[in-house]
Scaffold this active site. Structure first.
Site, short mmCIF file in Angstrom:
data_model
loop_
_atom_site.label_atom_id
_atom_site.label_comp_id
_atom_site.label_asym_id
_atom_site.label_seq_id
_atom_site.Cartn_x
_atom_site.Cartn_y
_atom_site.Cartn_z
N TYR A 1 0.83 -1.20 0.00
CA TYR A 1 0.00 0.00 0.00
C TYR A 1 0.87 1.25 0.00
CZ TYR A 1 -2.87 3.75 1.99
OH TYR A 1 -3.48 4.95 2.23
N LYS B 1 1.13 3.99 -3.11
CA LYS B 1 0.74 5.37 -2.88
C LYS B 1 1.91 6.31 -3.17
CE LYS B 1 -2.63 6.88 -1.33
NZ LYS B 1 -3.84 7.45 -1.97
#
Length: 374
Positions: free
Chosen positions: A157, A161
């Protein structure tokens, strides 16, 4: 600088932050149109916005962020994009291809759609996790955008990002089809709390199962500074206003900003207790296990999951990187956002806490009923 008469697109408009931003835009600006883009928009959302929409047109665009044709259609005629949509995953439970496709590829396709459809401003919702903490648990206390830090990100994640943020900032000043130039910036909120926060509901559910005692997963000295969802929405509005201003557009374009507020610096576990203690919850005095033992347990679970991966996919409920994140002091300042964007928290800590606790109180009976039914 007002956004009056503008047409904007809000991706992830049906989510926790997206809904709050749409409501704020309706309350603070007289925009021509707000386009709510998500995989699915609940009809109830439009009903809740009816009282504050005024003359602003609300349009629903349901589709996949990985569909370029859908994104071009959504952006056609718009001047601002707030890109909030992403897959949030702190357990590495989502397949890499899925999270990369949404978080990175989806962002790239949206940027390309903006260039093709002459969208002038692009605000990307990043996260504090693109900064860390790193696997060593090196702390940052009241850091700034100039803080030098070895990120060495572990979560998929966090990595996706970070890449999406980089692509956004690199797209600043790219040429639009009409000869103009795209202006971009990225906002890095701390851990976001408030009405609708699914993580708070999860912690409350765990506390109910544990006889109204919240689990302690963070050492009291591991200080962080969460941010209220209403103030994160305000920061997005201020970023859009700043990007529209010709005198400030290039000064802030291509930059990222940490977004926080005046919520006290506390550990994640103690924050949960602060907002839930009025509801009758207590908290464990010490960590469930010593920190070194938690790391050993997580390591064993991670090894087992890797060994079994060819036969069955097992997602450990806790990983070493999450334990590190929960037990590392990691706080930042919003002074640069205040100086460059004109951002200032609209909601005080007292207001934010009261609203959050009242929402949790309204959800408590349902949570108890669901748990007792199992």
């Amino acid at each position: 600088m007002s956004l009056q008469g503008e047409v904007c697109v809000v991706t992830g408009a049906g989510g926790f932050l997206g809904k709050r931003l749409v409501k704020l835009l309706l309350e603070e600006e007289k925009m021509a149109e707000i386009r709510l883009l998500d995989k699915q928009i609940q009809p109830q959302l439009l009903h809740t916005l009816a009282d504050c929409r005024g003359d602003t047109k609300l349009s629903v665009f349901e589709g996949d962020i990985r569909d370029g044709d859908f994104l071009r259609k959504s952006c056609r005629g718009a001047s601002i994009v707030f890109h909030i949509a992403s897959i949030i995953d702190v357990h590495d439970a989502v397949e890499y291809s899925e999270i990369y496709g949404v978080n990175v590829r989806g962002t790239q396709l949206l940027l390309e759609a903006c260039l093709q459809e002459n969208v002038a401003s692009f605000i990307y919702t990043s996260t504090i996790e693109v900064m860390g903490p790193n696997s060593n648990g090196d702390p940052i206390i009241n850091g700034s955008e100039d803080t030098v830090y070895d990120c060495s990100l572990k979560f998929i994640y966090s990595k996706t990002k970070k890449e999406a943020e980089q692509r956004t900032l690199q797209a600043h000043s790219e040429v639009l089809q009409n000869g103009g130039r795209l202006a971009t910036c990225a906002l890095r909120p701390m851990y976001i709390y408030g009405e609708g926060c699914r993580f708070l509901l999860g912690h409350m559910g765990d506390g109910i199962r544990n006889n109204n005692v919240l689990y302690r997963m963070s050492r009291p000295e591991a200080l962080v500074n969460p941010v209220y969802v209403g103030n994160v929405a305000v920061a997005h509005l201020q970023a859009a206003r700043s990007l529209k201003d010709p005198e400030r557009r290039n000064a802030i374009g291509g930059k990222f900003y940490f977004i926080c507020d005046d919520t006290p610096h506390v550990s994640y576990s103690d924050f949960n207790h602060i907002v839930m203690s009025p509801l009758g919850f207590s908290i464990q005095e010490k960590l469930m296990y010593p920190l070194f033992l938690l790391h050993i347990i997580c390591f064993i679970m991670e090894v087992v999951s890797v060994i079994l991966r060819p036969f069955i996919r097992i997602v450990p409920p806790l990983k070493r990187q999450l334990v590190t994140m929960l037990n590392t002091s990691f706080s930042f300042s919003y002074q640069k956002a205040k100086r460059d964007l004109g951002y200032f928290p609209k909601y005080t800590w007292e207001e934010a806490r009261k609203r959050t606790t009242e929402w949790l109180a309204s959800e408590l009976p349902n949570e108890r009923e669901k748990i007792s039914a199992k």
